[in-house]
Write an enzyme that holds these catalytic residues in place. Structure first.
Site, PDB file in Angstrom:
ATOM      1  N   SER A 144       0.848  -1.188   0.000  1.00  0.00           N
ATOM      2  CA  SER A 144       0.000   0.000   0.000  1.00  0.00           C
ATOM      3  C   SER A 144       0.883   1.237   0.000  1.00  0.00           C
ATOM      4  O   SER A 144       2.010   1.213   0.517  1.00  0.00           O
ATOM      5  CB  SER A 144      -0.890   0.023   1.241  1.00  0.00           C
ATOM      6  OG  SER A 144      -1.526   1.285   1.355  1.00  0.00           O
ATOM      7  N   TYR A 156      -1.199  -0.584  10.537  1.00  0.00           N
ATOM      8  CA  TYR A 156      -1.402  -1.051   9.163  1.00  0.00           C
ATOM      9  C   TYR A 156      -0.246  -0.561   8.275  1.00  0.00           C
ATOM     10  O   TYR A 156       0.323  -1.330   7.494  1.00  0.00           O
ATOM     11  CB  TYR A 156      -2.745  -0.558   8.618  1.00  0.00           C
ATOM     12  CG  TYR A 156      -2.963  -0.938   7.173  1.00  0.00           C
ATOM     13  CD1 TYR A 156      -3.134  -2.263   6.806  1.00  0.00           C
ATOM     14  CD2 TYR A 156      -2.946   0.027   6.161  1.00  0.00           C
ATOM     15  CE1 TYR A 156      -3.295  -2.627   5.470  1.00  0.00           C
ATOM     16  CE2 TYR A 156      -3.107  -0.321   4.839  1.00  0.00           C
ATOM     17  CZ  TYR A 156      -3.282  -1.646   4.492  1.00  0.00           C
ATOM     18  OH  TYR A 156      -3.436  -1.994   3.169  1.00  0.00           O
TER      19      TYR A 156
HETATM   20  N1  LIG Z   1      -8.695  -1.823  -0.946  1.00  0.00           N
HETATM   21  C1  LIG Z   1      -7.743  -0.906  -0.749  1.00  0.00           C
HETATM   22  O1  LIG Z   1      -7.982   0.299  -0.779  1.00  0.00           O
HETATM   23  C2  LIG Z   1      -6.320  -1.318  -0.525  1.00  0.00           C
HETATM   24  C3  LIG Z   1      -5.328  -0.337  -0.573  1.00  0.00           C
HETATM   25  C4  LIG Z   1      -4.009  -0.736  -0.402  1.00  0.00           C
HETATM   26  C5  LIG Z   1      -3.706  -2.055  -0.165  1.00  0.00           C
HETATM   27  N2  LIG Z   1      -4.699  -2.976  -0.074  1.00  0.00           N
HETATM   28  C6  LIG Z   1      -4.343  -4.347   0.219  1.00  0.00           C
HETATM   29  O2  LIG Z   1      -4.835  -5.171  -0.809  1.00  0.00           O
HETATM   30  C7  LIG Z   1      -5.177  -6.450  -0.271  1.00  0.00           C
HETATM   31  C8  LIG Z   1      -6.591  -6.800  -0.660  1.00  0.00           C
HETATM   32  O3  LIG Z   1      -7.427  -5.738  -0.249  1.00  0.00           O
HETATM   33  P1  LIG Z   1      -8.983  -5.750  -0.566  1.00  0.00           P
HETATM   34  O4  LIG Z   1      -9.436  -4.345  -0.478  1.00  0.00           O
HETATM   35  O5  LIG Z   1      -9.261  -6.508  -1.800  1.00  0.00           O
HETATM   36  O6  LIG Z   1      -9.517  -6.496   0.736  1.00  0.00           O
HETATM   37  P2  LIG Z   1     -10.797  -7.436   0.979  1.00  0.00           P
HETATM   38  O7  LIG Z   1     -11.829  -7.236  -0.077  1.00  0.00           O
HETATM   39  O8  LIG Z   1     -11.155  -7.207   2.406  1.00  0.00           O
HETATM   40  O9  LIG Z   1     -10.178  -8.887   0.804  1.00  0.00           O
HETATM   41  C9  LIG Z   1      -9.274  -9.363   1.725  1.00  0.00           C
HETATM   42  C10 LIG Z   1      -9.017 -10.812   1.403  1.00  0.00           C
HETATM   43  O10 LIG Z   1      -8.103 -11.321   2.376  1.00  0.00           O
HETATM   44  C11 LIG Z   1      -8.691 -12.458   3.012  1.00  0.00           C
HETATM   45  N3  LIG Z   1      -8.317 -12.491   4.409  1.00  0.00           N
HETATM   46  C12 LIG Z   1      -8.359 -11.478   5.299  1.00  0.00           C
HETATM   47  N4  LIG Z   1      -7.968 -11.904   6.500  1.00  0.00           N
HETATM   48  C13 LIG Z   1      -7.683 -13.217   6.374  1.00  0.00           C
HETATM   49  C14 LIG Z   1      -7.244 -14.209   7.264  1.00  0.00           C
HETATM   50  N5  LIG Z   1      -7.016 -13.934   8.565  1.00  0.00           N
HETATM   51  N6  LIG Z   1      -7.051 -15.460   6.802  1.00  0.00           N
HETATM   52  C15 LIG Z   1      -7.299 -15.765   5.503  1.00  0.00           C
HETATM   53  N7  LIG Z   1      -7.708 -14.857   4.600  1.00  0.00           N
HETATM   54  C16 LIG Z   1      -7.910 -13.599   5.035  1.00  0.00           C
HETATM   55  C17 LIG Z   1     -10.183 -12.257   2.883  1.00  0.00           C
HETATM   56  O11 LIG Z   1     -10.819 -13.525   2.998  1.00  0.00           O
HETATM   57  P3  LIG Z   1     -12.366 -13.678   3.492  1.00  0.00           P
HETATM   58  O12 LIG Z   1     -13.097 -12.473   2.997  1.00  0.00           O
HETATM   59  O13 LIG Z   1     -12.803 -14.956   2.850  1.00  0.00           O
HETATM   60  O14 LIG Z   1     -12.307 -13.734   4.973  1.00  0.00           O
HETATM   61  C18 LIG Z   1     -10.288 -11.658   1.499  1.00  0.00           C
HETATM   62  O15 LIG Z   1     -10.253 -12.666   0.514  1.00  0.00           O
HETATM   63  C19 LIG Z   1      -4.973  -6.366   1.235  1.00  0.00           C
HETATM   64  O16 LIG Z   1      -3.725  -6.910   1.565  1.00  0.00           O
HETATM   65  C20 LIG Z   1      -4.984  -4.868   1.493  1.00  0.00           C
HETATM   66  O17 LIG Z   1      -4.239  -4.523   2.634  1.00  0.00           O
HETATM   67  C21 LIG Z   1      -6.000  -2.654  -0.269  1.00  0.00           C
END
Ligand SMILES: NC(=O)c1ccc[n+]([C@@H]2O[C@H](COP(=O)([O-])OP(=O)(O)OC[C@H]3O[C@@H](n4cnc5c(N)ncnc54)[C@H](OP(=O)(O)O)[C@@H]3O)[C@@H](O)[C@H]2O)c1
Length: 195
Positions: A144, A156
């Site tokens: 990020s 974070y």
């Molecule tokens: N969205 C943003 O703005 C953003 C910005 C910068 C970086 N990121 C990074 O990008 C990545 C994906 O983000 P996203 O927005 O797509 O998030 P998301 O929609 O919340 O998806 C997160 C994924 O990680 C899985 N997960 C979370 N905790 C877990 C655990 N303890 N064990 C196993 N699986 C777990 C979830 O599985 P379940 O739902 O099945 O539990 C889900 O598939 C993350 O690493 C986040 O930090 C996101």
């Protein structure tokens, strides 16, 4: 970019969001998929989407698992290699983005964030590396922009900084074996939901 057709990618956190989008895109390129998440129903839904994008059912492996469980991580990598006989791409995408300032932080959220966002990424890198060396594969760590700039979401941001350090150090360590390691940043648009 070299073709992903017929290659094997392990994508964590593929049951929603960025991980699911990457899975659908890789499916459209003919890349065989090992997908993980905790929510089985949503993971199955992404698996079905990937079939609509052109993969056969037996070219997709769906595994539920908890990123903070060493046993689950070991099983996920082992079953991926058993099913497909190889691993070309590891996408470390699963992550927790609980946005908290100092006042609202708890040590419980700190611990689980570090377990999922840092420890699991290191562990999967370690488990997958021998297989990626065989294929001269690649690791993509989803980081990020807050790894580099202050955001007042302290732990974070710390977790993402550690992933960037993991990325550059493993990139240097694995380069002689032909394995590339990169991190990608995703910048949330100003009007997106905070969760
Ligand atoms: N969205 C943003 O703005 C953003 C910005 C910068 C970086 N990121 C990074 O990008 C990545 C994906 O983000 P996203 O927005 O797509 O998030 P998301 O929609 O919340 O998806 C997160 C994924 O990680 C899985 N997960 C979370 N905790 C877990 C655990 N303890 N064990 C196993 N699986 C777990 C979830 O599985 P379940 O739902 O099945 O539990 C889900 O598939 C993350 O690493 C986040 O930090 C996101």
């Amino acid at each position: 970019m070299a073709s992903l057709k017929g290659k094997v990618a392990l994508i964590t956190g593929a049951s929603s969001g960025i991980g699911a989008a990457v899975a659908r895109h890789f499916a459209s390129l003919g890349c065989y998929l090992s997908l993980t998440g905790r929510n089985e129903e949503r993971l199955n839904g992404v698996g079905k989407d990937c079939q609509q994008w052109g993969l056969q059912a037996d070219q997709i492996l769906l595994q539920t698992g908890e990123m903070s469980s060493d046993a689950d991580l070991e099983r996920i990598v082992l079953e991926t290699v058993e099913r497909f006989g190889r691993l070309d791409v590891l996408v470390n995408n699963a992550g927790i983005a609980k946005l908290r300032n100092l006042e609202r932080s708890t040590m419980e959220i700190f611990d689980i964030t570090m377990d999922v966002n840092v420890r699991a990424v290191f562990h999967l890198t370690k488990l997958a590396s021998p297989h990626l060396i065989k294929t001269k594969g690649t690791i993509v760590n989803v980081s990020s922009v807050v790894s580099k700039v202050p955001s007042c979401n302290t732990f974070y941001s710390m977790s993402r900084y550690m992933v960037d350090q993991l990325t550059t150090n493993t990139a240097v360590e694995l380069a002689p074996y032909g394995v590339r390691v990169n991190s990608v940043w995703y910048v949330r648009s100003a009007n997106a939901d905070i969760h």
